[in-house]
Design a protein around this motif. Sequence first.
Motif, PDB file in Angstrom:
ATOM      1  N   ILE A  44       0.805  -1.223   0.000  1.00  0.00           N
ATOM      2  CA  ILE A  44       0.000   0.000   0.000  1.00  0.00           C
ATOM      3  C   ILE A  44       0.838   1.274   0.000  1.00  0.00           C
ATOM      4  O   ILE A  44       0.582   2.207  -0.763  1.00  0.00           O
ATOM      5  N   ASN A  45       1.856   1.328   0.854  1.00  0.00           N
ATOM      6  CA  ASN A  45       2.590   2.578   1.062  1.00  0.00           C
ATOM      7  C   ASN A  45       3.206   3.155  -0.200  1.00  0.00           C
ATOM      8  O   ASN A  45       3.352   4.378  -0.336  1.00  0.00           O
ATOM      9  N   GLN A  46       3.564   2.298  -1.136  1.00  0.00           N
ATOM     10  CA  GLN A  46       4.170   2.792  -2.377  1.00  0.00           C
ATOM     11  C   GLN A  46       3.226   3.717  -3.145  1.00  0.00           C
ATOM     12  O   GLN A  46       3.677   4.541  -3.949  1.00  0.00           O
ATOM     13  N   HIS A  47       1.926   3.600  -2.898  1.00  0.00           N
ATOM     14  CA  HIS A  47       0.951   4.451  -3.572  1.00  0.00           C
ATOM     15  C   HIS A  47       0.653   5.732  -2.789  1.00  0.00           C
ATOM     16  O   HIS A  47      -0.020   6.625  -3.301  1.00  0.00           O
ATOM     17  N   LEU A  48       1.137   5.812  -1.551  1.00  0.00           N
ATOM     18  CA  LEU A  48       0.805   6.933  -0.678  1.00  0.00           C
ATOM     19  C   LEU A  48       1.989   7.852  -0.388  1.00  0.00           C
ATOM     20  O   LEU A  48       1.802   9.030  -0.104  1.00  0.00           O
ATOM     21  N   TYR A  49       3.187   7.302  -0.433  1.00  0.00           N
ATOM     22  CA  TYR A  49       4.394   8.086  -0.158  1.00  0.00           C
ATOM     23  C   TYR A  49       5.124   8.378  -1.462  1.00  0.00           C
ATOM     24  O   TYR A  49       5.369   7.466  -2.268  1.00  0.00           O
ATOM     25  N   LYS A  50       5.484   9.633  -1.676  1.00  0.00           N
ATOM     26  CA  LYS A  50       6.193  10.008  -2.903  1.00  0.00           C
ATOM     27  C   LYS A  50       7.578   9.392  -2.949  1.00  0.00           C
ATOM     28  O   LYS A  50       8.094   9.042  -4.005  1.00  0.00           O
ATOM     29  N   LYS A  51       8.217   9.288  -1.774  1.00  0.00           N
ATOM     30  CA  LYS A  51       9.554   8.706  -1.703  1.00  0.00           C
ATOM     31  C   LYS A  51       9.536   7.543  -0.703  1.00  0.00           C
ATOM     32  O   LYS A  51       9.224   7.741   0.459  1.00  0.00           O
ATOM     33  N   MET A  52       9.874   6.376  -1.205  1.00  0.00           N
ATOM     34  CA  MET A  52       9.955   5.193  -0.352  1.00  0.00           C
ATOM     35  C   MET A  52      11.425   4.834  -0.138  1.00  0.00           C
ATOM     36  O   MET A  52      12.217   4.824  -1.091  1.00  0.00           O
ATOM     37  N   PRO A  53      11.810   4.504   1.096  1.00  0.00           N
ATOM     38  CA  PRO A  53      13.219   4.177   1.363  1.00  0.00           C
ATOM     39  C   PRO A  53      13.605   2.762   0.943  1.00  0.00           C
ATOM     40  O   PRO A  53      14.765   2.384   1.042  1.00  0.00           O
ATOM     41  N   PHE A  54      12.649   1.988   0.484  1.00  0.00           N
ATOM     42  CA  PHE A  54      12.917   0.613   0.071  1.00  0.00           C
ATOM     43  C   PHE A  54      11.924   0.220  -1.005  1.00  0.00           C
ATOM     44  O   PHE A  54      10.899   0.877  -1.213  1.00  0.00           O
ATOM     45  N   ASP A  55      12.226  -0.851  -1.720  1.00  0.00           N
ATOM     46  CA  ASP A  55      11.316  -1.439  -2.700  1.00  0.00           C
ATOM     47  C   ASP A  55      10.947  -2.822  -2.176  1.00  0.00           C
ATOM     48  O   ASP A  55      11.788  -3.731  -2.166  1.00  0.00           O
ATOM     49  N   ALA A  56       9.715  -2.964  -1.715  1.00  0.00           N
ATOM     50  CA  ALA A  56       9.305  -4.226  -1.085  1.00  0.00           C
ATOM     51  C   ALA A  56       9.468  -5.416  -2.024  1.00  0.00           C
ATOM     52  O   ALA A  56       9.783  -6.524  -1.578  1.00  0.00           O
ATOM     53  N   LYS A  57       9.294  -5.189  -3.310  1.00  0.00           N
ATOM     54  CA  LYS A  57       9.345  -6.299  -4.260  1.00  0.00           C
ATOM     55  C   LYS A  57      10.766  -6.825  -4.453  1.00  0.00           C
ATOM     56  O   LYS A  57      10.967  -8.027  -4.653  1.00  0.00           O
TER      57      LYS A  57
END
Length: 334
Positions: A107-120
């Motif tokens: 979910i967070n990847q759609h809500l935060y402009k900058k993510m500190p990690f790539d879950a995939k």
Amino acid sequence: MVDKKKSLRRWVMGAAAIMTAALGVQAGTANAAYPDKAVTIVVPWPAGGPSDIAARPLSKGLSEALGQPFVIDNRAGAGGNIGTNLVAKAKPDGYTLMITASGPIVINQHLYKKMPFDAKTDLKPITNLLKVPQVIVVHPSVPVNNLQELLAYIRAQKGNFSWASAGNGTTQHMTGELLKNMTKLEMNHIPFKGSAPAINDLVGGHVPMLIDSTIAVVPMIKSGKAKAIAVTGKQRASQLPDVPTVEESGVKDLKGFESYAWYGLFAPANTPADVVSKLEKASLEYMHSAEFKHVLESSSSQYVGSDSAAFAAFINEDAKRWAKIAPTLNLTLD
């Protein structure tokens, strides 16, 4: 002289091959002996929340099965991103794991402009522990007894109604936003740093409504400290047989409404396959125990118990579902 050089070269190459083989055997032995020290399981939420309720029994089961302590480390903040990033950047040796809800994974990847990690790419799914419907609950002082009455009550507040969730970007938050979007309700979201503090404020009468998982709120409902309005799964929760689903509540705008949280075990990407396999096997064996079945029954959770490949496929499908829903909610958290 040439023959001596050739012989020396052959000797060096042979010695290198022997050393390489020895190191390989040694590495294999290290993995075969895994774990040979304490393992940390990061839970990226406050202590006492739904992830914790799944994590603590499993950590005990893994400790007993594998002969080393599996220690819970709660690292809350940023919708689960802080603790998740810690695990994503950890050494991939099996000694730093994570149990989390779905938020920071899909979910967070759609809500935060900058993510500190790539879950995939930065995390390795091991097994899905359980699947949990959400429950819409209100403080006992709120004068409603079903979903239709609740929606009418919220509309009557003309924008002065607040509701709580376990935090920005959590499934609980997204479930409420989906409810708000489908019914065109005006209500103000209050994000907490986890389920435990959100439940405390509901019980204390500081917020009138909360959306959270059955695993977190069933005890409050059964003690009379919270009033259940509807569950968000396709079927009624086993611990709440008298509480209708959202769809059963007869609200035309909410036909087909369905939302679940899930909780899974992860390792950093590139964790050795034999370590992942050992953790997967031990986890699945524990999840068939009477102790874990009690956790499922007492929280109205659904058993999942998938292997690593099946869990990865499940995450991929869930990510696609939220990728369709998230843009319609027009939410950004940074």
